[in-house]
Design a protein around this motif. Structure first.
Motif, PDB file in Angstrom:
ATOM      1  N   LEU A  36       0.831  -1.208   0.000  1.00 45.62           N
ATOM      2  CA  LEU A  36       0.000   0.000   0.000  1.00 45.62           C
ATOM      3  C   LEU A  36       0.866   1.258   0.000  1.00 45.62           C
ATOM      4  O   LEU A  36       0.559   2.232  -0.703  1.00 45.62           O
ATOM      5  CB  LEU A  36      -0.924   0.002   1.217  1.00 45.62           C
ATOM      6  CG  LEU A  36      -2.064  -1.022   1.189  1.00 45.62           C
ATOM      7  CD1 LEU A  36      -2.763  -1.063   2.544  1.00 45.62           C
ATOM      8  CD2 LEU A  36      -3.045  -0.722   0.081  1.00 45.62           C
ATOM      9  N   ASN A  37       1.954   1.246   0.766  1.00 41.58           N
ATOM     10  CA  ASN A  37       2.860   2.399   0.793  1.00 41.58           C
ATOM     11  C   ASN A  37       3.526   2.619  -0.565  1.00 41.58           C
ATOM     12  O   ASN A  37       3.680   3.761  -1.007  1.00 41.58           O
ATOM     13  CB  ASN A  37       3.917   2.238   1.888  1.00 41.58           C
ATOM     14  CG  ASN A  37       3.340   2.404   3.273  1.00 41.58           C
ATOM     15  OD1 ASN A  37       2.273   2.982   3.452  1.00 41.58           O
ATOM     16  ND2 ASN A  37       4.042   1.886   4.263  1.00 41.58           N
ATOM     17  N   ARG A  38       3.921   1.540  -1.226  1.00 38.12           N
ATOM     18  CA  ARG A  38       4.515   1.672  -2.569  1.00 38.12           C
ATOM     19  C   ARG A  38       3.495   2.247  -3.549  1.00 38.12           C
ATOM     20  O   ARG A  38       3.825   3.125  -4.359  1.00 38.12           O
ATOM     21  CB  ARG A  38       5.045   0.326  -3.052  1.00 38.12           C
ATOM     22  CG  ARG A  38       6.368  -0.084  -2.429  1.00 38.12           C
ATOM     23  CD  ARG A  38       6.977  -1.286  -3.126  1.00 38.12           C
ATOM     24  NE  ARG A  38       6.156  -2.478  -2.991  1.00 38.12           N
ATOM     25  CZ  ARG A  38       6.242  -3.343  -1.987  1.00 38.12           C
ATOM     26  NH1 ARG A  38       7.107  -3.159  -1.013  1.00 38.12           N
ATOM     27  NH2 ARG A  38       5.461  -4.397  -1.952  1.00 38.12           N
ATOM     28  N   ASN A  39       2.254   1.752  -3.466  1.00 42.88           N
ATOM     29  CA  ASN A  39       1.197   2.268  -4.348  1.00 42.88           C
ATOM     30  C   ASN A  39       0.951   3.756  -4.094  1.00 42.88           C
ATOM     31  O   ASN A  39       0.789   4.534  -5.037  1.00 42.88           O
ATOM     32  CB  ASN A  39      -0.097   1.484  -4.148  1.00 42.88           C
ATOM     33  CG  ASN A  39       0.002   0.055  -4.624  1.00 42.88           C
ATOM     34  OD1 ASN A  39       0.949  -0.332  -5.308  1.00 42.88           O
ATOM     35  ND2 ASN A  39      -0.968  -0.758  -4.245  1.00 42.88           N
ATOM     36  N   ALA A  40       0.928   4.148  -2.823  1.00 40.20           N
ATOM     37  CA  ALA A  40       0.702   5.551  -2.485  1.00 40.20           C
ATOM     38  C   ALA A  40       1.855   6.421  -2.976  1.00 40.20           C
ATOM     39  O   ALA A  40       1.638   7.508  -3.514  1.00 40.20           O
ATOM     40  CB  ALA A  40       0.528   5.708  -0.978  1.00 40.20           C
ATOM     41  N   ALA A  41       3.083   5.947  -2.817  1.00 34.68           N
ATOM     42  CA  ALA A  41       4.242   6.704  -3.296  1.00 34.68           C
ATOM     43  C   ALA A  41       4.197   6.870  -4.812  1.00 34.68           C
ATOM     44  O   ALA A  41       4.510   7.940  -5.342  1.00 34.68           O
ATOM     45  CB  ALA A  41       5.534   6.018  -2.868  1.00 34.68           C
ATOM     46  N   ALA A  43       1.486   6.944  -6.627  1.00 39.06           N
ATOM     47  CA  ALA A  43       0.413   7.902  -6.920  1.00 39.06           C
ATOM     48  C   ALA A  43       0.883   9.337  -6.686  1.00 39.06           C
ATOM     49  O   ALA A  43       0.577  10.239  -7.474  1.00 39.06           O
ATOM     50  CB  ALA A  43      -0.815   7.598  -6.051  1.00 39.06           C
ATOM     51  N   VAL A  44       1.651   9.549  -5.628  1.00 36.57           N
ATOM     52  CA  VAL A  44       2.192  10.893  -5.351  1.00 36.57           C
ATOM     53  C   VAL A  44       3.154  11.308  -6.463  1.00 36.57           C
ATOM     54  O   VAL A  44       3.120  12.450  -6.934  1.00 36.57           O
ATOM     55  CB  VAL A  44       2.885  10.920  -3.969  1.00 36.57           C
ATOM     56  CG1 VAL A  44       3.704  12.182  -3.791  1.00 36.57           C
ATOM     57  CG2 VAL A  44       1.846  10.809  -2.866  1.00 36.57           C
ATOM     58  N   ASP A  45       3.991  10.382  -6.889  1.00 30.63           N
ATOM     59  CA  ASP A  45       4.926  10.694  -7.981  1.00 30.63           C
ATOM     60  C   ASP A  45       4.169  11.063  -9.257  1.00 30.63           C
ATOM     61  O   ASP A  45       4.541  12.009  -9.951  1.00 30.63           O
ATOM     62  CB  ASP A  45       5.865   9.520  -8.243  1.00 30.63           C
ATOM     63  CG  ASP A  45       6.870   9.323  -7.125  1.00 30.63           C
ATOM     64  OD1 ASP A  45       7.063  10.260  -6.317  1.00 30.63           O
ATOM     65  OD2 ASP A  45       7.461   8.227  -7.057  1.00 30.63           O
ATOM     66  N   ARG A  47       1.080  12.269  -9.450  1.00 31.13           N
ATOM     67  CA  ARG A  47       0.419  13.550  -9.219  1.00 31.13           C
ATOM     68  C   ARG A  47       1.423  14.696  -9.330  1.00 31.13           C
ATOM     69  O   ARG A  47       1.154  15.699  -9.975  1.00 31.13           O
ATOM     70  CB  ARG A  47      -0.224  13.565  -7.834  1.00 31.13           C
ATOM     71  CG  ARG A  47      -0.955  14.867  -7.535  1.00 31.13           C
ATOM     72  CD  ARG A  47      -1.167  15.081  -6.072  1.00 31.13           C
ATOM     73  NE  ARG A  47       0.111  15.241  -5.415  1.00 31.13           N
ATOM     74  CZ  ARG A  47       0.321  14.969  -4.139  1.00 31.13           C
ATOM     75  NH1 ARG A  47      -0.633  14.507  -3.391  1.00 31.13           N
ATOM     76  NH2 ARG A  47       1.510  15.150  -3.605  1.00 31.13           N
ATOM     77  N   ASN A  48       2.581  14.543  -8.706  1.00 28.69           N
ATOM     78  CA  ASN A  48       3.580  15.607  -8.751  1.00 28.69           C
ATOM     79  C   ASN A  48       4.099  15.822 -10.166  1.00 28.69           C
ATOM     80  O   ASN A  48       4.354  16.957 -10.557  1.00 28.69           O
ATOM     81  CB  ASN A  48       4.726  15.301  -7.799  1.00 28.69           C
ATOM     82  CG  ASN A  48       4.311  15.426  -6.349  1.00 28.69           C
ATOM     83  OD1 ASN A  48       3.257  15.971  -6.043  1.00 28.69           O
ATOM     84  ND2 ASN A  48       5.123  14.906  -5.457  1.00 28.69           N
ATOM     85  N   GLY A  49       4.235  14.760 -10.929  1.00 28.47           N
ATOM     86  CA  GLY A  49       4.669  14.901 -12.313  1.00 28.47           C
ATOM     87  C   GLY A  49       3.637  15.629 -13.152  1.00 28.47           C
ATOM     88  O   GLY A  49       3.975  16.477 -13.986  1.00 28.47           O
ATOM     89  N   ALA A  50       2.360  15.336 -12.904  1.00 30.95           N
ATOM     90  CA  ALA A  50       1.287  15.985 -13.664  1.00 30.95           C
ATOM     91  C   ALA A  50       1.158  17.457 -13.295  1.00 30.95           C
ATOM     92  O   ALA A  50       0.757  18.274 -14.113  1.00 30.95           O
ATOM     93  CB  ALA A  50      -0.041  15.264 -13.414  1.00 30.95           C
ATOM     94  N   ASN A  51       1.510  17.801 -12.069  1.00 33.75           N
ATOM     95  CA  ASN A  51       1.366  19.178 -11.603  1.00 33.75           C
ATOM     96  C   ASN A  51       2.652  19.988 -11.719  1.00 33.75           C
ATOM     97  O   ASN A  51       2.688  21.137 -11.281  1.00 33.75           O
ATOM     98  CB  ASN A  51       0.914  19.196 -10.137  1.00 33.75           C
ATOM     99  CG  ASN A  51      -0.489  18.695  -9.961  1.00 33.75           C
ATOM    100  OD1 ASN A  51      -1.269  18.706 -10.898  1.00 33.75           O
ATOM    101  ND2 ASN A  51      -0.810  18.258  -8.767  1.00 33.75           N
ATOM    102  N   ALA A  52       3.680  19.429 -12.296  1.00 35.91           N
ATOM    103  CA  ALA A  52       4.985  20.102 -12.309  1.00 35.91           C
ATOM    104  C   ALA A  52       4.917  21.460 -12.991  1.00 35.91           C
ATOM    105  O   ALA A  52       5.484  22.439 -12.498  1.00 35.91           O
ATOM    106  CB  ALA A  52       6.023  19.213 -12.987  1.00 35.91           C
TER     107      ALA A  52
END
Length: 90
Positions: A36-41, A43-45, A47-52
């Motif tokens: 779950l932690n890997r999946n969340a990380a 997803a954050v990556d 999201r951050n790439g899309a919002n860069a």
């Protein structure tokens, strides 16, 4: 005394087996949590790439605002010191 010793020896294997089952459950829980932690990380990556681009634009706008504010403060100080050229609009 012997009865107590015999009872302890009889119970010991069941306690060890129960502990092994509990450990297996804990290992499975830990593995699930790590996944779950890997999946969340990930997803954050994503999201951050899309919002860069938006983050970069926001950071640039903040920097421009800070520069404009510093210029305004500089002109205000000059105006207060009597420099009439600094008092007028641009």
């Amino acid at each position: 005394m012997r009865t107590l010793l015999a009872l302890a020896i009889a119970i010991l294997p069941s306690v060890v087996f129960a502990q092994a089952e509990e450990d297996a459950e804990h290992r499975a829980d830990r593995a699930r949590t790590e996944q779950l932690n890997r999946n969340a990380a990930a997803a954050v990556d994503r999201r951050n790439g899309a919002n860069a681009d938006a983050v970069d634009r926001y950071r640039d706008a903040q920097a421009a605002y800070r520069r404009a504010r510093e210029e305004w403060r500089r002109r205000l100080a000059a105006c207060e010191e009597g420099d009439d050229r600094a008092c007028g609009p641009d």
